[in-house]
Design a protein around this motif. Structure first.
Motif, mmCIF file in Angstrom:
data_model
loop_
_atom_site.group_PDB
_atom_site.id
_atom_site.type_symbol
_atom_site.label_atom_id
_atom_site.label_comp_id
_atom_site.label_asym_id
_atom_site.label_seq_id
_atom_site.Cartn_x
_atom_site.Cartn_y
_atom_site.Cartn_z
ATOM 1 N N ILE A 56 1.107 -1.483 -0.056
ATOM 2 C CA ILE A 56 -0.276 -0.019 0.146
ATOM 3 C C ILE A 56 0.688 0.909 -0.191
ATOM 4 N N MET A 57 0.295 2.134 -1.043
ATOM 5 C CA MET A 57 1.376 3.878 -1.601
ATOM 6 C C MET A 57 0.627 4.225 -0.423
ATOM 7 N N MET A 58 1.705 5.049 0.612
ATOM 8 C CA MET A 58 0.782 6.239 1.594
ATOM 9 C C MET A 58 1.203 7.736 0.513
ATOM 10 N N SER A 59 0.636 8.202 1.108
ATOM 11 C CA SER A 59 0.803 10.003 1.245
ATOM 12 C C SER A 59 1.419 10.008 1.313
ATOM 13 N N ASN A 60 2.223 11.956 1.121
ATOM 14 C CA ASN A 60 2.969 12.459 2.284
ATOM 15 C C ASN A 60 2.728 13.193 3.433
ATOM 16 N N ARG A 61 1.317 12.679 3.344
ATOM 17 C CA ARG A 61 0.543 13.645 4.466
ATOM 18 C C ARG A 61 0.136 11.947 6.153
ATOM 19 N N ASP A 62 0.354 12.747 7.084
ATOM 20 C CA ASP A 62 0.483 11.610 7.764
ATOM 21 C C ASP A 62 -1.399 11.776 8.321
ATOM 22 N N GLU A 63 -1.239 10.082 7.832
ATOM 23 C CA GLU A 63 -3.036 9.919 8.430
ATOM 24 C C GLU A 63 -3.820 9.755 9.949
ATOM 25 N N PRO A 64 -3.798 10.139 10.335
ATOM 26 C CA PRO A 64 -4.208 9.991 11.883
ATOM 27 C C PRO A 64 -5.077 8.567 11.908
ATOM 28 N N ASP A 65 -5.041 7.226 12.538
ATOM 29 C CA ASP A 65 -6.016 6.121 13.001
ATOM 30 C C ASP A 65 -6.997 6.258 12.966
ATOM 31 N N ARG A 66 -7.793 5.867 12.567
ATOM 32 C CA ARG A 66 -8.885 6.552 12.115
ATOM 33 C C ARG A 66 -9.955 4.996 13.173
ATOM 34 N N SER A 67 -9.914 4.090 13.248
ATOM 35 C CA SER A 67 -10.392 3.634 13.781
ATOM 36 C C SER A 67 -10.674 3.631 15.848
ATOM 37 N N ASN A 68 -10.515 4.511 16.334
ATOM 38 C CA ASN A 68 -10.953 4.654 17.112
ATOM 39 C C ASN A 68 -11.488 6.118 17.184
ATOM 40 N N PRO A 69 -12.922 6.093 17.612
ATOM 41 C CA PRO A 69 -14.165 7.449 16.923
ATOM 42 C C PRO A 69 -12.637 8.257 18.207
ATOM 43 N N GLU A 70 -12.329 8.459 19.762
ATOM 44 C CA GLU A 70 -11.655 9.545 19.928
ATOM 45 C C GLU A 70 -11.132 10.130 19.438
ATOM 46 N N ASP A 71 -10.336 9.577 18.513
ATOM 47 C CA ASP A 71 -9.093 9.900 17.704
ATOM 48 C C ASP A 71 -9.565 10.480 16.754
ATOM 49 N N ARG A 72 -11.117 10.007 16.175
ATOM 50 C CA ARG A 72 -11.637 10.695 15.260
ATOM 51 C C ARG A 72 -12.227 12.114 14.788
ATOM 52 N N LEU A 73 -12.601 13.029 16.194
ATOM 53 C CA LEU A 73 -13.439 13.679 16.857
ATOM 54 C C LEU A 73 -12.035 14.429 16.827
ATOM 55 N N ALA A 74 -11.401 14.560 17.499
ATOM 56 C CA ALA A 74 -9.983 14.819 18.281
ATOM 57 C C ALA A 74 -9.098 15.567 16.994
ATOM 58 N N ASP A 75 -9.057 14.434 16.269
ATOM 59 C CA ASP A 75 -8.376 14.714 14.034
ATOM 60 C C ASP A 75 -9.778 15.948 14.231
ATOM 61 N N PHE A 76 -10.953 15.879 13.353
ATOM 62 C CA PHE A 76 -11.556 16.619 13.415
ATOM 63 C C PHE A 76 -11.962 18.085 14.198
ATOM 64 N N GLU A 77 -11.771 18.341 15.270
ATOM 65 C CA GLU A 77 -12.082 19.035 15.991
ATOM 66 C C GLU A 77 -10.497 20.180 15.714
ATOM 67 N N LYS A 78 -9.418 19.516 16.050
ATOM 68 C CA LYS A 78 -8.403 20.160 15.381
ATOM 69 C C LYS A 78 -7.819 20.907 13.835
ATOM 70 N N ARG A 79 -8.431 19.946 13.433
ATOM 71 C CA ARG A 79 -9.053 20.899 11.588
ATOM 72 C C ARG A 79 -9.435 21.548 11.644
ATOM 73 N N LEU A 80 -10.523 21.383 12.612
ATOM 74 C CA LEU A 80 -11.573 22.515 12.461
ATOM 75 C C LEU A 80 -11.318 24.042 13.243
ATOM 76 N N SER A 81 -10.754 23.624 14.437
ATOM 77 C CA SER A 81 -9.452 24.896 14.832
ATOM 78 C C SER A 81 -8.897 26.173 13.999
ATOM 79 N N ALA A 82 -8.614 24.888 13.343
ATOM 80 C CA ALA A 82 -7.492 25.914 12.437
ATOM 81 C C ALA A 82 -7.925 26.009 11.325
ATOM 82 N N ARG A 83 -9.210 25.525 10.585
ATOM 83 C CA ARG A 83 -9.493 25.971 9.800
ATOM 84 C C ARG A 83 -9.989 27.575 9.957
ATOM 85 N N LEU A 84 -11.095 27.637 11.178
ATOM 86 C CA LEU A 84 -11.656 28.601 11.797
ATOM 87 C C LEU A 84 -10.841 29.570 12.349
ATOM 88 N N GLU A 85 -9.675 29.528 12.928
ATOM 89 C CA GLU A 85 -8.486 30.269 12.901
ATOM 90 C C GLU A 85 -8.332 31.226 12.429
#
Length: 112
Positions: free
Chosen positions: A2-31
């Motif tokens: 499997i080829m991975m992109s240069n972007r670091d992909e977070p672990d999407r198996s844990n819902p809490e990690d997905r929520l934390a990642d979403f909140e981090k991306r959302l706050s960066a975008r809003l800022e």
């Protein structure tokens, strides 16, 4: 393999990690959007303040002149009521501008 992109992909198996990642991306975008809005809002804000001051002053003068003119029409004292009303309107308009400037200044100090 499997080829991975240069972007670091977070672990999407844990819902809490997905929520934390979403909140981090959302706050960066809003800022970034808020920073962009502040950059473009400053000139408009200056125009709005100038228009408010001009309107406050002109309304005071025009209302004073109109009341003076009405007094002249009722009591048949043509130039005096208009002159006195215009001067009183000038004073009222000046007081309105000072009050508006003081209000905006207090708001700016409170926001900072």
């Amino acid at each position: 393999m499997i080829m991975m992109s240069n972007r670091d992909e977070p672990d999407r198996s844990n819902p809490e990690d997905r929520l934390a990642d979403f909140e981090k991306r959302l706050s960066a975008r809003l800022e970034s959007r808020n920073a962009e809005d502040r950059k473009y809002d400053r000139p408009r804000q200056g125009w709005a303040i100038g228009l408010r001051y001009g309107t406050e002053f002109m309304v005071g003068v025009l209302v004073g002149a109109a009341i003076g003119y009405l007094i002249d029409r009722v009591f048949d004292t043509l130039p005096f009521g208009l002159l006195i009303g215009t001067f009183l309107g000038f004073g009222a308009g000046t007081m309105n501008v000072v009050r508006a400037a003081k209000e905006l200044s207090e708001r700016a100090l409170r926001d900072n």
